[in-house]
Structure formats: structure tokens, C-alpha cells
Design an enzyme around this catalytic site. Structure first.
Site, PDB file in Angstrom:
ATOM      1  CB  SER A  89      -0.918   0.007   1.234  1.00 51.55           C
ATOM      2  OG  SER A  89      -0.184   0.354   2.402  1.00 51.55           O
ATOM      3  CB  SER A  91       0.133   3.468   4.603  1.00 51.05           C
ATOM      4  OG  SER A  91       1.039   2.414   4.896  1.00 51.05           O
ATOM      5  CE  LYS A 146       0.522   1.775   8.929  1.00 49.94           C
ATOM      6  NZ  LYS A 146      -0.037   2.391   7.712  1.00 49.94           N
ATOM      7  CB  SER A 229      -1.086   6.203   7.150  1.00 51.43           C
ATOM      8  OG  SER A 229      -0.578   5.236   8.044  1.00 51.43           O
TER       9      SER A 229
END
Length: 270
Positions: A89, A91, A146, A229
Site C-alpha cells: 500500500s 501508507s 509504519k 495511513s
């Protein structure tokens, strides 16, 4: 349904190892005894072809013997050293793009048993700015990636799209407005503790304000693509026991089956 590749690899490795051991301890001695009986009946040594036939491993044993060392090597490598992951993705844009293949250091935060993820050797703790892979707290069969912005004891505030750590605003420097003609997104350089990294911030997306105190044994994480996100602002903290490893490098980019892998953008992850 999310397939647990670690579990599958452990099971296949264990089955191959057990079959190899079974043949070595049970069936191989029987083959040697059968050869001895045949030589006694023949009153001498048998021709090489017959000896080979009597001692030949069955196909399942030969396959297990060949596969087990390779599977064990792969299991140890991806469990305790490095494991590859693909970014699914956007994010973490602009740091990581969809289709990036990354290497994750599995020992930086301590050694963990495969499948159960229990740490049995301690090492470093995550620091501000680290990009980490972890098991999603709401579905541990899914891996997320992250950036750590809060460690135990920190008070994290997100207000008007600015990050505050323990009451101190983390400085953001404007690098570009995208697209330049009709800007919808800002490219910023964000300082975080002793590190810096680039982030995206949407101009027109609504702000998510909040304040959180990071408890012991937990971490607060954000995506670099701040307005695109789902991270700790939405689902909370990352417990230490869900850590997988530290993302260290991009080693390949591949958009999909209709394109060729691209090795021209190998880089460290900041």
C-alpha cells in the site's frame, strides 16, 4: 484467509526432517540387513546393480533428505536474520512505494521463535524514527509497516497535522507542493528526535487531532503518508510482542507480472 507462511515453512521443514530421520533410523538399517541376508544366500558379494537396488532409498526418503537442509537454512535465515517483504500500500509514501521489496532485520530487536513470535534473546528497543514491521494488533495474521514516533512514556499529540512528542513540535520543512500547478499535497521534511525523513500531507483532507500516552511495552506508530495511513491514531499502540523486525533496505521494485523487476533503486530505509 491469511496464510501464515512461517507456520507452513516450519511444518514442511519438520515433516521433511522427521521423514529423513525415520528412514535413517528405521528403514536404512532394514535395507542393510536385507543386503546381508542376500549376500549370505548368494554366498558372496552381490553385483553392484543388486547392491544398489537393495540399498536404494525410497523416493519419499530421498526427497526429504534433499529438501530438509535447504528448508532448514531458509527457516533459520528468515526467522533469525533477514526476511523479505513486499510493500502492498501507499501508507508509507514517499519513503516506500507500492511494489518495493524490502529487507527486514529480524535480530535487531531480539531473536524470536518462529510462528509464536516469543522473544528469547533481547537486543535493541525501537527508537524514534525506526521503520518497523509488526503484526497488526487487530488481526495478527497481517503484517504492517509504519514509523515509530512514540516510545514507552512519551506523550504524543497530533494537532493540525503537526506531530508533538512530549509537548515539542517536530519541525516540518516544506520541500514541494504537488502538483505545482494546483497543489493538493505537500512534500515535507520532518525532524523527529535525532532523525529526519520525508512525509506527505494532504492539503484538503480533514485533520485527525488527539493525544496519547504510550504505555510500557508499547509503541506509537504513524505512516509517512500522514493523511492516507491507518495507524496508531485509529487503532492504538503496537505491543512489543507483536514486533517482527526493523526495515533496513529496499532491494527491488516490481510493479507486477506485466513488468520486469527493477534493481536500479536499491537504498537504505531512513
Amino acid at each position: 484467509m491469511n496464510l501464515d507462511f512461517s507456520l507452513i515453512l516450519v511444518l514442511i521443514t519438520a515433516v521433511c526432517g522427521l521423514l529423513w530421520l525415520l528412514d535413517a533410523l528405521v528403514f536404512a538399517p532394514r535395507r542393510r540387513v536385507a543386503l546381508q541376508h542376500a549376500e549370505i544366500q548368494a554366498q558372496g558379494s552381490l553385483p553392484d546393480e543388486q547392491r544398489t537396488a537393495l540399498l536404494r532409498q525410497p523416493s519419499w526418503a530421498d526427497t526429504s533428505k534433499s529438501m530438509f537442509p535447504v528448508l532448514l537454512f531458509v527457516l533459520l535465515l528468515r526467522s533469525f536474520l533477514y526476511e523479505p517483504f513486499q510493500i502492498p500500500s501507499g501508507s508509507m509514501l514517499p519513503t516506500l512505494k507500492i511494489g518495493d521489496f524490502i529487507l527486514v532485520n529480524k535480530y535487531h530487536y531480539g531473536l524470536r521463535l518462529p510462528v509464536v513470535n516469543t522473544r528469547f534473546v533481547s537486543n535493541n528497543d525501537p527508537q524514534h524514527g525506526d521503520v518497523i514491521v509488526f503484526r497488526y494488533p487487530e488481526d495478527t495474521g497481517i503484517n504492517f509497516i509504519k514509523r515509530v514516533v512514540g516510545v514507552p512514556g512519551d506523550v504524543i499529540t497530533y494537532r493540525d497535522k503537526v506531530l508533538y512528542v512530549n509537548g515539542v513540535a517536530q519541525q516540518q520543512e516544506l520541500l514541494a507542493k504537488l502538483p505545482p500547478s494546483r497543489p493538493e499535497q505537500l512534500l515535507l521534511n520532518e525532524a523527529l528526535a535525532d532523525t529526519s525523513h520525508q512525509i506527505y500531507r494532504d492539503i484538503y483532507r480533514p485533520v485527525v487531532n488527539g493525544e496519547w500516552t504510550v504505555p510500557d511495552g508499547n509503541y506509537f506508530v504513524l505512516g509517512d503518508n500522514r493523511d492516507n495511513s491507518k495507524d496508531s491514531r485509529y487503532w492504538g499502540f503496537v505491543p512489543e510482542e507483536l514486533l517482527v523486525g526493523k526495515a533496513t533496505a529496499v532491494w527491488m521494485h516490481w510493479d507486477g507480472v506485466l513488468s520486469l523487476p527493477d534493481f536500479s533503486d536499491i537504498r537504505r530505509i531512513n
